[in-house]
Motif scaffolding. Structure first.
Motif, PDB file in Angstrom:
ATOM      1  N   MET A   1       9.877  60.323 -34.778  1.00 22.14           N
ATOM      2  CA  MET A   1      10.849  59.638 -35.615  1.00 22.14           C
ATOM      3  C   MET A   1      11.431  60.644 -36.616  1.00 22.14           C
ATOM      4  SD  MET A   1      12.391  56.785 -36.721  1.00 22.14           S
ATOM      5  CE  MET A   1      11.527  55.442 -35.964  1.00 22.14           C
ATOM      6  N   ILE A   2      12.738  60.749 -36.626  1.00 23.09           N
ATOM      7  CA  ILE A   2      13.430  61.586 -37.606  1.00 23.09           C
ATOM      8  C   ILE A   2      13.743  60.725 -38.817  1.00 23.09           C
ATOM      9  CG2 ILE A   2      15.574  62.832 -38.111  1.00 23.09           C
ATOM     10  CD1 ILE A   2      15.618  63.712 -35.187  1.00 23.09           C
ATOM     11  N   THR A   3      13.309  61.185 -39.982  1.00 23.80           N
ATOM     12  CA  THR A   3      13.550  60.455 -41.222  1.00 23.80           C
ATOM     13  C   THR A   3      14.549  61.230 -42.063  1.00 23.80           C
ATOM     14  OG1 THR A   3      11.302  59.588 -41.192  1.00 23.80           O
ATOM     15  CG2 THR A   3      12.471  59.505 -43.290  1.00 23.80           C
ATOM     16  N   LEU A   4      15.648  60.558 -42.415  1.00 23.12           N
ATOM     17  CA  LEU A   4      16.685  61.164 -43.246  1.00 23.12           C
ATOM     18  C   LEU A   4      16.762  60.444 -44.582  1.00 23.12           C
ATOM     19  CD1 LEU A   4      19.526  61.492 -40.576  1.00 23.12           C
ATOM     20  CD2 LEU A   4      17.775  63.173 -41.188  1.00 23.12           C
TER      21      LEU A   4
ATOM     22  N   ALA B   1      11.397  63.875 -46.144  1.00 22.87           N
ATOM     23  CA  ALA B   1      12.526  63.708 -45.219  1.00 22.87           C
ATOM     24  C   ALA B   1      12.675  64.928 -44.313  1.00 22.87           C
ATOM     25  CB  ALA B   1      13.811  63.488 -46.006  1.00 22.87           C
ATOM     26  N   ASP B   2      13.100  64.664 -43.084  1.00 26.39           N
ATOM     27  CA  ASP B   2      13.396  65.756 -42.154  1.00 26.39           C
ATOM     28  C   ASP B   2      14.741  66.398 -42.466  1.00 26.39           C
ATOM     29  OD1 ASP B   2      11.057  65.468 -40.420  1.00 26.39           O
ATOM     30  OD2 ASP B   2      11.969  63.549 -39.863  1.00 26.39           O
TER      31      ASP B   2
ATOM     32  N   GLY C   1       5.764  75.006 -34.758  1.00 27.81           N
ATOM     33  CA  GLY C   1       6.684  74.049 -34.160  1.00 27.81           C
ATOM     34  C   GLY C   1       6.321  73.803 -32.703  1.00 27.81           C
ATOM     35  N   SER C   2       6.927  72.811 -32.112  1.00 23.61           N
ATOM     36  CA  SER C   2       6.569  72.449 -30.742  1.00 23.61           C
ATOM     37  C   SER C   2       7.334  73.251 -29.694  1.00 23.61           C
ATOM     38  CB  SER C   2       6.800  70.949 -30.534  1.00 23.61           C
ATOM     39  OG  SER C   2       8.157  70.638 -30.778  1.00 23.61           O
TER      40      SER C   2
ATOM     41  N   GLU D   1      15.692  69.023 -34.711  1.00 19.55           N
ATOM     42  CA  GLU D   1      14.707  69.307 -33.664  1.00 19.55           C
ATOM     43  C   GLU D   1      14.654  70.801 -33.351  1.00 19.55           C
ATOM     44  OE1 GLU D   1      16.037  66.620 -30.633  1.00 19.55           O
ATOM     45  OE2 GLU D   1      15.099  64.901 -31.622  1.00 19.55           O
ATOM     46  N   THR D   2      15.804  71.458 -33.327  1.00 17.70           N
ATOM     47  CA  THR D   2      15.863  72.902 -33.077  1.00 17.70           C
ATOM     48  C   THR D   2      15.182  73.661 -34.205  1.00 17.70           C
ATOM     49  OG1 THR D   2      17.902  72.686 -31.811  1.00 17.70           O
ATOM     50  CG2 THR D   2      17.406  74.867 -32.719  1.00 17.70           C
TER      51      THR D   2
END
Length: 185
Positions: free
Chosen positions: A1-4, A69-70, A183-184, A174-175
């Motif tokens: 989940m990306i949280t902004l 936050a991301d 990082g993944s 994500e990048t």
């Protein structure tokens, strides 16, 4: 989940900048959550003497939200060809924080005429070591449209621009995450 975290540079009720951020929250794709920060007007005036080991609670709360936050979506009006003082004050409280540097930022602009504020905001954010994601930054002609968030989200052109910006922002975040140590990717 990306949280902004969405930050509006306007304190005015019904501001097109705030409404644009509300529309973005309505248009967020699956796997993305956008939360609005509404405490800018309650932050104390920036004073480096207060920014030591025990800064004001409202400042600590803002920093915590930024850190969690991301990425940040900022929509800021132009006042007297610059950044509104209350919003600059919020940024000043983030300058010395460890949560802000490297944070991905998408700039949403509700008026093509607000170019001086956008330039000033870019300068400040770059100085603060933000990662402005250009492909996620948009300018829309919303001044005096009087649309609410649902109206913006239901407008085909506005929704397409916002949706594309959010998708680009998600890809960039994500990048960035994959490129960081641990990082993944």
């Amino acid at each position: 989940m990306i949280t902004l975290l969405a930050l509006s540079g306007s304190l005015r009720l019904g501001s097109s900048n705030t409404v644009l951020l509300e529309a973005a929250a309505l248009l967020a794709p699956a796997g993305m959550r956008i939360a609005a920060y509404d405490g800018i007007g309650s932050l104390p005036h920036f004073n480096p003497d207060l920014d030591g080991d025990n800064p004001p609670r409202s400042v600590m709360a803002l920093r915590h939200l930024v850190g969690a936050a991301d990425g940040l979506i900022i929509s800021c009006p132009e006042y007297a060809r610059g950044i509104p003082g209350s919003f600059k004050n919020a940024l000043d409280w983030l300058v010395g924080s460890s949560e802000f540097p490297g944070k991905p930022i998408a700039l949403f602009n509700a008026s093509p005429r607000a170019s001086d504020a956008q330039a000033a905001l870019r300068l400040v954010l770059t100085t603060m070591s933000a990662r402005i994601v250009e492909e996620a930054s948009i300018t829309l002609p919303l001044l005096a449209t009087r649309m609410d968030a649902a109206g913006m989200a239901g407008n085909v052109e506005i929704a397409a621009s916002v949706t594309a910006a959010l998708a680009a922002f998600a890809r960039a975040i994500e990048t960035f995450a994959q490129a960081e140590p641990g990082g993944s990717g």
